[in-house]
Design a protein around this motif. Structure first.
Motif, short mmCIF file in Angstrom:
data_model
loop_
_atom_site.label_atom_id
_atom_site.label_comp_id
_atom_site.label_asym_id
_atom_site.label_seq_id
_atom_site.Cartn_x
_atom_site.Cartn_y
_atom_site.Cartn_z
N LYS A 50 -11.84 3.12 4.94
CA LYS A 50 -10.80 2.19 5.36
C LYS A 50 -10.83 1.97 6.87
O LYS A 50 -10.71 0.85 7.34
N TRP B 231 -5.86 -5.91 3.59
CA TRP B 231 -4.41 -5.69 3.61
C TRP B 231 -3.83 -5.82 2.21
O TRP B 231 -2.94 -5.07 1.82
N VAL B 232 -4.31 -6.80 1.46
CA VAL B 232 -3.82 -6.99 0.10
C VAL B 232 -4.24 -5.81 -0.78
O VAL B 232 -3.46 -5.32 -1.60
N TYR B 233 -5.45 -5.32 -0.59
CA TYR B 233 -5.97 -4.21 -1.39
C TYR B 233 -5.20 -2.93 -1.12
O TYR B 233 -4.97 -2.13 -2.01
N THR B 234 -4.76 -2.71 0.13
CA THR B 234 -4.11 -1.46 0.50
C THR B 234 -2.60 -1.58 0.70
O THR B 234 -1.98 -0.65 1.20
N LYS B 235 -1.99 -2.68 0.28
CA LYS B 235 -0.57 -2.89 0.57
C LYS B 235 0.35 -1.90 -0.13
O LYS B 235 1.43 -1.62 0.35
N ASP B 236 -0.04 -1.35 -1.27
CA ASP B 236 0.81 -0.42 -2.00
C ASP B 236 0.38 1.03 -1.86
O ASP B 236 0.88 1.89 -2.58
N ASP B 237 -0.53 1.32 -0.95
CA ASP B 237 -1.00 2.69 -0.76
C ASP B 237 0.13 3.62 -0.32
O ASP B 237 0.18 4.77 -0.72
N HIS B 238 1.05 3.15 0.51
CA HIS B 238 2.13 4.00 0.98
C HIS B 238 3.07 4.38 -0.16
O HIS B 238 3.62 5.47 -0.18
N LYS B 239 3.22 3.49 -1.15
CA LYS B 239 4.06 3.81 -2.30
C LYS B 239 3.42 4.91 -3.15
O LYS B 239 4.10 5.81 -3.63
N GLN C 219 -11.65 -1.61 8.78
CA GLN C 219 -10.73 -2.22 9.74
C GLN C 219 -11.40 -2.42 11.10
O GLN C 219 -11.17 -3.43 11.77
N THR D 102 -7.51 -9.84 5.65
CA THR D 102 -6.44 -10.12 4.71
C THR D 102 -6.75 -9.54 3.33
O THR D 102 -5.84 -9.06 2.64
#
Length: 71
Positions: free
Chosen positions: A3, A53-61, A7, A50
């Motif tokens: 990751k 970001w879409v792929y990793t947007k729910d990683d924190h959840k 980035q 982008t």
């Protein structure tokens, strides 16, 4: 680790593309090939960023759920 590398590559593509565009716009004689290359690099970097970001947007959840399950 992948990751962070992804980035970094996205950021470098955006910066190099933007730098090429700014450099060519500021010179007296504009080279069309550098302008097109700058636009392509900038847009490709933004596209990759982008998608990342879409792929990793729910990683924190997922991380929060894993921490709650371990408690």
């Amino acid at each position: 680790m992948k990751k962070n590398n992804s980035q970094f590559i996205n950021t470098m593509l955006i910066l190099v593309g933007g730098g090429l565009l700014l450099f060519e716009i500021s010179t007296r004689e504009e080279n069309v090939y550098f302008l097109v290359t700058g636009i392509i690099l900038l847009m490709f970097g933004l596209y990759r960023a982008t998608n990342f970001w879409v792929y990793t947007k729910d990683d924190h959840k997922k991380e929060n759920e894993n921490e709650n399950l371990q408690e």
